[in-house]
Design a protein around this motif. Structure first.
Motif, PDB file in Angstrom:
ATOM      1  N   PHE A  81     -10.430  15.578  -6.891  1.00  0.00           N
ATOM      2  CA  PHE A  81      -9.073  15.982  -6.514  1.00  0.00           C
ATOM      3  C   PHE A  81      -8.689  17.190  -7.358  1.00  0.00           C
ATOM      4  O   PHE A  81      -8.724  17.146  -8.586  1.00  0.00           O
ATOM      5  N   THR A  82      -8.327  18.281  -6.686  1.00  0.00           N
ATOM      6  CA  THR A  82      -7.886  19.505  -7.338  1.00  0.00           C
ATOM      7  C   THR A  82      -6.435  19.738  -6.947  1.00  0.00           C
ATOM      8  O   THR A  82      -6.154  20.146  -5.811  1.00  0.00           O
ATOM      9  N   PRO A  83      -5.487  19.467  -7.850  1.00  0.00           N
ATOM     10  CA  PRO A  83      -4.080  19.582  -7.468  1.00  0.00           C
ATOM     11  C   PRO A  83      -3.635  21.025  -7.271  1.00  0.00           C
ATOM     12  O   PRO A  83      -4.060  21.916  -7.991  1.00  0.00           O
ATOM     13  N   ALA A  84      -2.765  21.207  -6.287  1.00  0.00           N
ATOM     14  CA  ALA A  84      -2.149  22.513  -6.032  1.00  0.00           C
ATOM     15  C   ALA A  84      -0.764  22.576  -6.668  1.00  0.00           C
ATOM     16  O   ALA A  84      -0.039  23.528  -6.476  1.00  0.00           O
ATOM     17  N   PHE A  85      -0.422  21.530  -7.417  1.00  0.00           N
ATOM     18  CA  PHE A  85       0.876  21.433  -8.086  1.00  0.00           C
ATOM     19  C   PHE A  85       0.708  20.491  -9.281  1.00  0.00           C
ATOM     20  O   PHE A  85      -0.170  19.638  -9.274  1.00  0.00           O
ATOM     21  N   PRO A  86       1.527  20.634 -10.305  1.00  0.00           N
ATOM     22  CA  PRO A  86       1.455  19.686 -11.421  1.00  0.00           C
ATOM     23  C   PRO A  86       1.784  18.280 -10.917  1.00  0.00           C
ATOM     24  O   PRO A  86       2.658  18.110 -10.068  1.00  0.00           O
ATOM     25  N   CYS A  87       1.068  17.289 -11.432  1.00  0.00           N
ATOM     26  CA  CYS A  87       1.301  15.917 -10.988  1.00  0.00           C
ATOM     27  C   CYS A  87       0.890  14.936 -12.069  1.00  0.00           C
ATOM     28  O   CYS A  87       0.227  15.295 -13.035  1.00  0.00           O
ATOM     29  N   ASP A  88       1.320  13.707 -11.891  1.00  0.00           N
ATOM     30  CA  ASP A  88       0.899  12.601 -12.740  1.00  0.00           C
ATOM     31  C   ASP A  88       0.064  11.650 -11.897  1.00  0.00           C
ATOM     32  O   ASP A  88       0.457  11.316 -10.781  1.00  0.00           O
ATOM     33  N   VAL A  89      -1.078  11.222 -12.418  1.00  0.00           N
ATOM     34  CA  VAL A  89      -1.888  10.202 -11.753  1.00  0.00           C
ATOM     35  C   VAL A  89      -1.400   8.846 -12.253  1.00  0.00           C
ATOM     36  O   VAL A  89      -1.345   8.602 -13.457  1.00  0.00           O
ATOM     37  N   TRP A  90      -1.029   7.986 -11.303  1.00  0.00           N
ATOM     38  CA  TRP A  90      -0.494   6.665 -11.621  1.00  0.00           C
ATOM     39  C   TRP A  90      -1.462   5.534 -11.304  1.00  0.00           C
ATOM     40  O   TRP A  90      -1.223   4.401 -11.667  1.00  0.00           O
ATOM     41  N   GLY A  91      -2.557   5.840 -10.591  1.00  0.00           N
ATOM     42  CA  GLY A  91      -3.473   4.751 -10.287  1.00  0.00           C
ATOM     43  C   GLY A  91      -4.612   5.164  -9.381  1.00  0.00           C
ATOM     44  O   GLY A  91      -4.689   6.299  -8.913  1.00  0.00           O
ATOM     45  N   TYR A  92      -5.490   4.201  -9.169  1.00  0.00           N
ATOM     46  CA  TYR A  92      -6.674   4.351  -8.316  1.00  0.00           C
ATOM     47  C   TYR A  92      -6.650   3.241  -7.274  1.00  0.00           C
ATOM     48  O   TYR A  92      -6.276   2.106  -7.571  1.00  0.00           O
ATOM     49  N   VAL A  93      -7.044   3.579  -6.047  1.00  0.00           N
ATOM     50  CA  VAL A  93      -7.139   2.590  -4.969  1.00  0.00           C
ATOM     51  C   VAL A  93      -8.471   2.795  -4.251  1.00  0.00           C
ATOM     52  O   VAL A  93      -8.875   3.928  -3.991  1.00  0.00           O
ATOM     53  N   ALA A  94      -9.135   1.700  -3.923  1.00  0.00           N
ATOM     54  CA  ALA A  94     -10.323   1.727  -3.069  1.00  0.00           C
ATOM     55  C   ALA A  94     -10.009   0.875  -1.849  1.00  0.00           C
ATOM     56  O   ALA A  94      -9.612  -0.278  -1.978  1.00  0.00           O
ATOM     57  N   VAL A  95     -10.153   1.463  -0.665  1.00  0.00           N
ATOM     58  CA  VAL A  95     -10.024   0.704   0.574  1.00  0.00           C
ATOM     59  C   VAL A  95     -11.442   0.435   1.052  1.00  0.00           C
ATOM     60  O   VAL A  95     -12.229   1.362   1.269  1.00  0.00           O
ATOM     61  N   VAL A  96     -11.775  -0.826   1.183  1.00  0.00           N
ATOM     62  CA  VAL A  96     -13.145  -1.242   1.474  1.00  0.00           C
ATOM     63  C   VAL A  96     -13.426  -1.123   2.967  1.00  0.00           C
ATOM     64  O   VAL A  96     -12.655  -1.601   3.797  1.00  0.00           O
ATOM     65  N   SER A  97     -14.563  -0.470   3.309  1.00  0.00           N
ATOM     66  CA  SER A  97     -14.969  -0.404   4.714  1.00  0.00           C
ATOM     67  C   SER A  97     -16.237  -1.210   4.980  1.00  0.00           C
ATOM     68  O   SER A  97     -16.516  -1.563   6.115  1.00  0.00           O
ATOM     69  N   THR A  98     -17.024  -1.491   3.947  1.00  0.00           N
ATOM     70  CA  THR A  98     -18.163  -2.404   4.025  1.00  0.00           C
ATOM     71  C   THR A  98     -18.101  -3.310   2.805  1.00  0.00           C
ATOM     72  O   THR A  98     -17.950  -2.823   1.684  1.00  0.00           O
ATOM     73  N   LYS A  99     -18.195  -4.598   3.022  1.00  0.00           N
ATOM     74  CA  LYS A  99     -18.029  -5.617   1.970  1.00  0.00           C
ATOM     75  C   LYS A  99     -18.686  -5.221   0.648  1.00  0.00           C
ATOM     76  O   LYS A  99     -19.813  -4.731   0.612  1.00  0.00           O
ATOM     77  N   ILE A 100     -17.957  -5.466  -0.455  1.00  0.00           N
ATOM     78  CA  ILE A 100     -18.473  -5.221  -1.803  1.00  0.00           C
ATOM     79  C   ILE A 100     -19.351  -6.403  -2.207  1.00  0.00           C
ATOM     80  O   ILE A 100     -18.890  -7.545  -2.238  1.00  0.00           O
ATOM     81  N   GLU A 101     -20.606  -6.112  -2.489  1.00  0.00           N
ATOM     82  CA  GLU A 101     -21.536  -7.140  -2.934  1.00  0.00           C
ATOM     83  C   GLU A 101     -22.220  -6.659  -4.203  1.00  0.00           C
ATOM     84  O   GLU A 101     -22.226  -5.471  -4.491  1.00  0.00           O
ATOM     85  N   GLY A 102     -22.790  -7.564  -4.951  1.00  0.00           N
ATOM     86  CA  GLY A 102     -23.394  -7.219  -6.232  1.00  0.00           C
ATOM     87  C   GLY A 102     -24.664  -6.410  -6.103  1.00  0.00           C
ATOM     88  O   GLY A 102     -25.287  -6.337  -5.053  1.00  0.00           O
ATOM     89  N   SER A 103     -25.029  -5.812  -7.218  1.00  0.00           N
ATOM     90  CA  SER A 103     -26.312  -5.114  -7.304  1.00  0.00           C
ATOM     91  C   SER A 103     -27.410  -6.169  -7.383  1.00  0.00           C
ATOM     92  O   SER A 103     -27.137  -7.370  -7.414  1.00  0.00           O
ATOM     93  N   ALA A 104     -28.647  -5.730  -7.465  1.00  0.00           N
ATOM     94  CA  ALA A 104     -29.768  -6.669  -7.591  1.00  0.00           C
ATOM     95  C   ALA A 104     -29.588  -7.540  -8.843  1.00  0.00           C
ATOM     96  O   ALA A 104     -29.986  -8.699  -8.863  1.00  0.00           O
TER      97      ALA A 104
END
Length: 144
Positions: free
Chosen positions: A28-51
């Motif tokens: 993300f390259t802001p075109a204006f000064p901003c504050d980051v307040w958080g992170y969100v991941a929207v899942v499109s394929t189920k999250i499963e563990g590594s090996a």
């Protein structure tokens, strides 16, 4: 000014990202000064563990100069966000910061997978524009 969370903007990586490999996924390259307040991941394929059974871990780093890794932080925007195993497609996973991290014009936030696992997500950052700082950040020259 109203409720701060009503003033947040979601900045999304419009392409899905497979979290089965480590490395940078979204910048993300802001075109204006901003504050980051958080992170969100929207899942499109189920999250499963590594090996090894590990859940995917995401960090968001700050680049002081856009496009350069010189001086790049390590989880200094959002420290390790572990995506819970067995999170189904269509669910959102979030990490809200107790203290926002400022980004200015010329800086970047880089979403990075540090522990890989199975799953596909859309990465998002929650930001709040700092319009009051925009004039100063751009040199204060108004368009005519």
């Amino acid at each position: 000014m109203g409720n701060m969370f009503n003033e947040l903007i979601q900045i999304t990586d419009w392409a899905t990202d497979d979290v089965s490999g480590t490395g940078d996924d979204f910048t993300f390259t802001p075109a204006f000064p901003c504050d980051v307040w958080g992170y969100v991941a929207v899942v499109s394929t189920k999250i499963e563990g590594s090996a090894a059974g590990a859940a995917p871990v995401i960090k968001v780093d700050k680049r002081p100069t856009a496009g350069s890794d010189t001086g790049r932080g390590d989880g200094d925007v959002v420290a390790a966000a572990t995506l819970p195993l067995n999170t189904a497609a269509g669910k959102g996973i979030y990490k809200i910061l107790s203290t926002p991290v400022a980004l200015n014009i010329g800086e970047q936030a880089v979403v990075e997978v540090t522990t890989a696992a199975t799953g596909v997500v859309y990465h998002s950052l929650l930001i709040r524009r700092k319009i009051e700082d925009y004039k100063a950040a751009t040199g204060g020259v108004a368009a005519t």
